[in-house]
Structure formats: structure tokens, C-alpha cells
Design an enzyme around this catalytic site. Sequence first.
Site, mmCIF file in Angstrom:
data_model
loop_
_atom_site.group_PDB
_atom_site.id
_atom_site.type_symbol
_atom_site.label_atom_id
_atom_site.label_comp_id
_atom_site.label_asym_id
_atom_site.label_seq_id
_atom_site.Cartn_x
_atom_site.Cartn_y
_atom_site.Cartn_z
ATOM 1 C CB SER A 1 -0.903 0.031 1.237
ATOM 2 O OG SER A 1 -1.724 -1.097 1.293
HETATM 3 N N1 SAH Z 1 -1.075 -4.759 4.008
HETATM 4 C C1 SAH Z 1 -0.263 -4.711 2.811
HETATM 5 C C2 SAH Z 1 -1.090 -4.601 1.549
HETATM 6 C C3 SAH Z 1 -1.756 -5.863 1.285
HETATM 7 S S1 SAH Z 1 -2.475 -6.046 -0.305
HETATM 8 C C4 SAH Z 1 0.755 -3.601 2.904
HETATM 9 O O1 SAH Z 1 1.213 -3.336 3.972
HETATM 10 O O2 SAH Z 1 1.153 -3.032 1.926
HETATM 11 C C5 SAH Z 1 -3.896 -6.988 0.188
HETATM 12 C C6 SAH Z 1 -3.629 -8.382 0.684
HETATM 13 O O3 SAH Z 1 -4.876 -8.934 1.073
HETATM 14 C C7 SAH Z 1 -3.066 -9.326 -0.381
HETATM 15 O O4 SAH Z 1 -1.888 -9.899 0.079
HETATM 16 C C8 SAH Z 1 -4.171 -10.370 -0.558
HETATM 17 O O5 SAH Z 1 -3.678 -11.673 -0.808
HETATM 18 C C9 SAH Z 1 -4.864 -10.318 0.796
HETATM 19 N N2 SAH Z 1 -6.226 -10.825 0.820
HETATM 20 C C10 SAH Z 1 -7.218 -10.689 -0.107
HETATM 21 N N3 SAH Z 1 -8.339 -11.326 0.293
HETATM 22 C C11 SAH Z 1 -8.063 -11.878 1.501
HETATM 23 C C12 SAH Z 1 -8.798 -12.683 2.439
HETATM 24 N N4 SAH Z 1 -10.064 -13.043 2.217
HETATM 25 N N5 SAH Z 1 -8.186 -13.074 3.569
HETATM 26 C C13 SAH Z 1 -6.897 -12.719 3.841
HETATM 27 N N6 SAH Z 1 -6.148 -11.977 3.007
HETATM 28 C C14 SAH Z 1 -6.711 -11.557 1.854
#
Ligand code: SAH
Length: 210
Positions: free
Chosen positions: A60
Site C-alpha cells: 500500500s
Molecule cells: N497490508 C499490505 C497490503 C496488502 S495487499 C501492505 O502493507 O502493503 C492486500 C492483501 O490482502 C493481499 O496480500 C491479498 O492476498 C490479501 N487478501 C485478499 N483477500 C483476503 C482474504 N479473504 N483473507 C486474507 N487476506 C486476503
Amino acid sequence: MTSMRTRERLVSRLRDEGITNENVLDAIRSVPRHIFVDEALASRAYEDIALPIGMGQTISQPFIVALMSQAAVAAPAPSRVLEIGTGCGYQTAVLASLVARVYTVERIELLLTRARQRLRALEMNNVRFKHDDGNDGWAECGPFDAVLVTAAPLRLPEKLVEQLVVGGRLVIPIGDSRRQRLKLFTRTKSGVSEDTIADVSFVPMLRGRG
Ligand code: SAH
């Protein structure tokens, strides 16, 4: 490129954009974002942009990490926080430097394994990791003072509200690929109150394990 001056520039930019919580700004200053991205992208790690982390996912934008952290750690200060969507673990690390205990759930095992290694290398030992579908939260470890979700569902997952203490805060983007809003839900004695924080753009929250 990973110097203190570069990080300081990012912090003053976030300040200009409206981030006021000094603890959050300190966390952004101290967490080395360059170790959460591929070496080829490390030189861009302190720009205020999202970057790819593989498996079709992104790290992010620092402003969004700061905005969500600020909403989650506002008074009354939380001590136990659940994060859904570990990804590379950057948001996890920022939270881990702000609160006593972080619980984080990711559906893609490889991302979770790498995130765990990075946080171990940073000696952040107050984080527990789980490979699972975050739509279900993490009931055995709840209730939580705050829940922060970094992928966007179409609708509010009820179980995440149920795992909040009364007064607890849920920060979550909701919507589809055309329009998403970052929401703050606060659990009350009788239900839940809702505020909108900003328009955002997250990867979708999927169902099941990856
Ligand atoms: N928190 C991260 C950004 C994550 S991107 C940062 O610090 O930059 C979003 C993440 O959510 C991805 O890794 C994706 O695999 C995960 N995700 C999507 N759907 C999900 C679910 N149902 N349960 C757990 N993780 C999920």
C-alpha cells in the site's frame, strides 16, 4: 536512497497531507519500507506510491498505511489489533511498532511466509500470523480493540464486527473496482456506527485460501 533524509522527506509529505498522529509518523520513519519490496524497486520505497509485491498484490501507499493506522490507533488506544491481508507485511510492521500485539491473516501462504521472515529480521516479536480466509477473522484470539483490513470486500464481513470489543474500531475499504470507500465502523453497545474516511483503491478481498 534508503537514507534518513529520504525517509524524513516522506514523513513531511504525510504531515502535509494531513497525518497528525506523531506516533504514526514515528512508525513510518522507523520501519524500513525498502526491505518489503523487491530489490529492483528499493530505490522507490520512500516515494508515496503503491508498488507491486508479486502474486498480483501490492504494497500500500504510505499515505494510506498512515491514514488507516491513524484511524485504528486513535483514542482509546488499542492494545490488540487484528489485520486482514498481511501482503508483504509493511502495514503489519507499522502496527507492530504502535500497539502491544498484532494478529495478521493472509490467504496467500507464500506472502505470509515472506512477511513472517521480514518481521523476524526486524525483531518484531509481537505479531502472530495465520494462513486463512480473513473474512472469518480470528475468533480464538479475539476480541480485538481494532481491526484493520487491507483488501476491499463488497460488503462488511459481519464476523469482523463480532470480534471487536464494545468501543472497538474497524477500518476497512468497501466497494468494487470502480468505487471504494475507506470506512470506520465503531462497535457500540447496541450495534455499530459508521463513518467514511476517504475514497481509496485496494485489491479485492477474495474468498478462501490462495
Ligand atoms: N497490508 C499490505 C497490503 C496488502 S495487499 C501492505 O502493507 O502493503 C492486500 C492483501 O490482502 C493481499 O496480500 C491479498 O492476498 C490479501 N487478501 C485478499 N483477500 C483476503 C482474504 N479473504 N483473507 C486474507 N487476506 C486476503
